[in-house]
Write an enzyme that holds these catalytic residues in place. Structure first.
Site, PDB file in Angstrom:
ATOM      1  N   GLU A 145       0.815  -1.216   0.000  1.00 39.12           N
ATOM      2  CA  GLU A 145       0.000   0.000   0.000  1.00 39.12           C
ATOM      3  C   GLU A 145       0.854   1.274   0.000  1.00 39.12           C
ATOM      4  OE1 GLU A 145      -2.570  -3.264   1.768  1.00 39.12           O
ATOM      5  OE2 GLU A 145      -0.497  -2.543   2.085  1.00 39.12           O
ATOM      6  N   LYS A 201     -17.933  -0.808   4.989  1.00 39.74           N
ATOM      7  CA  LYS A 201     -18.254  -1.892   4.067  1.00 39.74           C
ATOM      8  C   LYS A 201     -19.753  -1.970   3.792  1.00 39.74           C
ATOM      9  CE  LYS A 201     -17.324  -6.802   3.202  1.00 39.74           C
ATOM     10  NZ  LYS A 201     -16.606  -8.012   3.694  1.00 39.74           N
ATOM     11  N   PHE A 258     -12.149  -7.100  13.553  1.00 33.22           N
ATOM     12  CA  PHE A 258     -11.033  -7.585  12.758  1.00 33.22           C
ATOM     13  C   PHE A 258     -10.681  -6.556  11.680  1.00 33.22           C
ATOM     14  CE2 PHE A 258      -9.512 -10.015   8.989  1.00 33.22           C
ATOM     15  CZ  PHE A 258      -8.304 -10.428   9.515  1.00 33.22           C
ATOM     16  N   MET A 297      23.897   8.878   3.746  1.00 32.86           N
ATOM     17  CA  MET A 297      23.827  10.157   4.437  1.00 32.86           C
ATOM     18  C   MET A 297      24.044   9.983   5.942  1.00 32.86           C
ATOM     19  SD  MET A 297      23.645  13.379   3.973  1.00 32.86           S
ATOM     20  CE  MET A 297      22.792  13.881   2.488  1.00 32.86           C
TER      21      MET A 297
END
Length: 620
Positions: free
Chosen positions: A80, A192, A142, A508
């Protein structure tokens, strides 16, 4: 759902021509369909042509009608975060709103880094996430996460939608907010059950946000004051930031520069806003800026800041920044003006409109006979530019110079190529040694400094600009964070080119350890290139071997280890356009980025090399 009126300060900023609700749109005849189908239809009406995302349980209802859309292409990414950065790259390269999509819980939280990145760099983006069913919200169901709460500080606005009837209006508002004022990310979180429920679809003909009225037209009196100061100043500097890029104000800026004769500095986010070949361009200011650019700000009697925010990487120690300068600060976000440095002349407005009106006002001042002699100022600056031009030494260990590699990438790819950079030494070298002649050809994570930005951002840029050569310039550390998107590129026919500046370390961080931590290299060795302690004839240790990795992802894979092979390798990469190309440039790990202003010190303490500072009268 957050009231838009409560976020007015955060939603004011640089204007964009990104897709908003067309004023001439006509309402569709109401049509019964699912909330998910309404979402897809809304994206079509908003002008979306591509979405980067990954399906999951809560967002799955939207993926079914998305499959049937003839207008919206979905690109299945591998993570994602890659979807978010791809949407950013698409937006930065095209000027349109980028769109990414994810499911609830970890899918949504994996977008947060890219959302924060877009927020810091004012990138127009709409992130769409699925949410658990409305009855389960707040129960720790969930894959539930309060993504609207988490992202409130890093979004321009966000929505939680539980009523399917609201989907078209919310999508229309999201695109309008993302692309107008100061651009930025907007999150739309949809439960949903709202996606599964039936609704009637009607696309709104207009957006009504009473609390959101970004000012684009600058106040005429303030513009005249700025013009009077600019006409009379003997040591002026135009300090140009990323807002000029976002507002598409580059042509207008050039007219102002040519008229004023003033020197220009372009920040990390504004590279390409004025061509590097323009004689007034002193280069990049700040921590790794040119000596001429940094010093011009320190010695200026007037700074005209256009779409810039006086970031700490530009100012150095704030109380010693530009001590003798009067400040004109023009920005579309009123919250930025005076935030870090007091503005003697504050101007709220779109950068393009400000520059156009300032140019006209300056012409009037010149016509009235007010025009300072800038010749002594230019003599001083040209001397600095000549004496302290950007350069680099060849590595003492005989290894390939990373600066040379990047310099040749720019020269051989040409001024139309787009370069998306990761974060670190390679980012600074790409900003320094590639010549940027056009806006929108330099994409990077400036404000947040996100490692892993380059590959997915290049992917998004290539999708938006398919006929343009797009390079991801990455370090071996950054590359290992998001290189899985090479699979996305190979499968979907997105032939980006990746230059891995492989110094076998977190470069760096290692540079800072060299300079400030007694060369104690704690946890910066990545073991991805040649490793010491080998016996003669022994193969170098490569963990991973980027050539093998690229080949496994279906990419063309090349390696370059000598200066003589740099041009032929780049030319070979440029000739391959049927699949992604990854080039492993094995370079010296001891190369450093110079000039440098260490964090927290004055810009007066700029160093051109280790323990070497320019010689000038600091009391002058």
């Amino acid at each position: 759902m957050t009231d838009v009126r409560t976020t007015q300060a955060r939603t004011s900023g640089a204007a964009s021509d990104g897709p908003a609700v067309p004023a001439s749109a006509t309402a569709d005849r109401p049509e019964t369909l699912s909330g998910a189908a309404s979402l897809v239809r809304s994206l079509e009406h908003a002008g979306v042509d591509v979405v980067f995302g990954i399906p999951g349980g809560a967002i799955l209802p939207a993926y079914d009608p998305l499959m049937d859309s003839e207008k919206v292409r979905h690109i299945l990414v591998r993570h994602e975060q890659g979807a978010g950065h791809a949407a950013e790259g698409y937006a930065a390269a095209t000027g349109r709103v980028g769109v990414c999509m994810a499911t609830s819980g970890p899918g949504a939280t994996n977008l947060v880094t890219a959302i924060a990145d877009a927020h810091m760099d004012s990138v127009p983006m709409v992130a769409i996430t699925g949410q658990v069913s409305s009855a389960a919200i707040g129960t720790d169901a969930f894959q539930e996460a309060d993504i609207t709460g988490m992202t409130m500080p890093v979004t321009k606005h966000n929505y939680l939608v539980t009523d399917p009837d609201e989907i078209p209006r919310v999508v229309a508002e999201a695109f309008h907010l993302a692309s107008t004022g100061r651009p930025g990310p907007v999150l739309v979180d949809i439960s949903k059950d709202a996606l599964q429920a039936s609704t009637t679809f009607t696309w709104p003909t207009s957006v009504d946000l009473p609390g959101y009225r970004p000012v684009t037209r600058p106040h005429a009196k303030r513009v005249r004051e700025a013009a009077q100061l600019l006409a009379a100043a003997r040591r002026p500097v135009l300090y140009v930031g990323g807002g000029v890029i976002r507002a598409r104000a580059s042509e207008a800026l050039r007219a102002l520069v040519d008229l004023s004769g003033a020197p220009v500095v372009t920040t990390l986010m504004a590279r390409g806003a004025l061509p590097d070949s323009h004689p007034a361009n002193l280069g990049m200011p700040g921590m790794h800026g040119t000596v001429a650019a940094v010093t011009s700000l320190q010695k200026a009697d007037l700074i005209v800041a256009l779409g810039a925010r006086f970031d700490d990487r530009v100012t150095g120690r704030l109380d010693s920044f530009a001590p003798g300068a009067t400040i004109v600060h023009a920005d579309i976000d009123p919250a930025e003006i005076g935030k870090n440095r007091y503005a003697d002349v504050p101007i709220v407005g779109d950068a393009r409109e400000v520059v156009v009106e300032l140019t006209a006002a300056l012409e009037a001042e010149h016509a009235a006979g007010t025009r300072a002699d800038l010749a002594p100022w230019w003599v001083y600056l040209d001397d600095l530019r000549e004496r302290y031009a950007l350069g680099y030494d060849e590595p003492e260990d005989g290894a390939l110079s990373p600066q040379y590699v990047i310099e040749r990438l720019g020269a051989l790819s040409g001024p139309d190529a787009i370069f998306a950079s990761g974060v670190g030494q390679h980012q600074m070298w790409a900003a320094q040694f590639i010549r940027y002649e056009k806006p929108g050809t330099w994409l990077n994570s400036g404000g947040l400094g996100t490692m892993g930005y380059a590959v997915p951002a290049a992917m998004g840029a290539k999708v938006g600009m398919p006929d343009t050569t797009v390079w991801a310039v990455d370090g071996d550390g950054c590359f290992q964070m998001t290189n899985q998107e090479l699979a996305t590129c190979a499968i979907n026919g997105i032939p980006i080119k990746v230059a891995v500046i492989n110094n076998s370390s977190l470069g760096m961080v290692r540079q800072w350890q060299t300079l400030f931590y007694g060369a104690r290299y704690s946890n910066t060795d990545l073991l991805s290139g040649k490793v010491g302690g080998r016996t003669a004839g022994e193969e170098p240790v490569r963990i991973p071997d980027f050539v093998k990795l690229a080949d496994a992802y279906g990419c063309a894979a090349l390696r370059c280890e000598t200066a003589a092979d740099v041009d032929p390798t780049i030319e070979k990469a440029l000739a391959i356009n049927d699949r992604p190309v990854v080039v492993d440039f094995t370079v010296s790990r001891d190369a450093m980025v110079w000039p440098m202003v260490a964090a927290g010190v004055s810009n007066d303490d700029i160093q051109v090399a280790r323990d070497m500072s320019p010689t000038w009268d600091r009391e002058d």
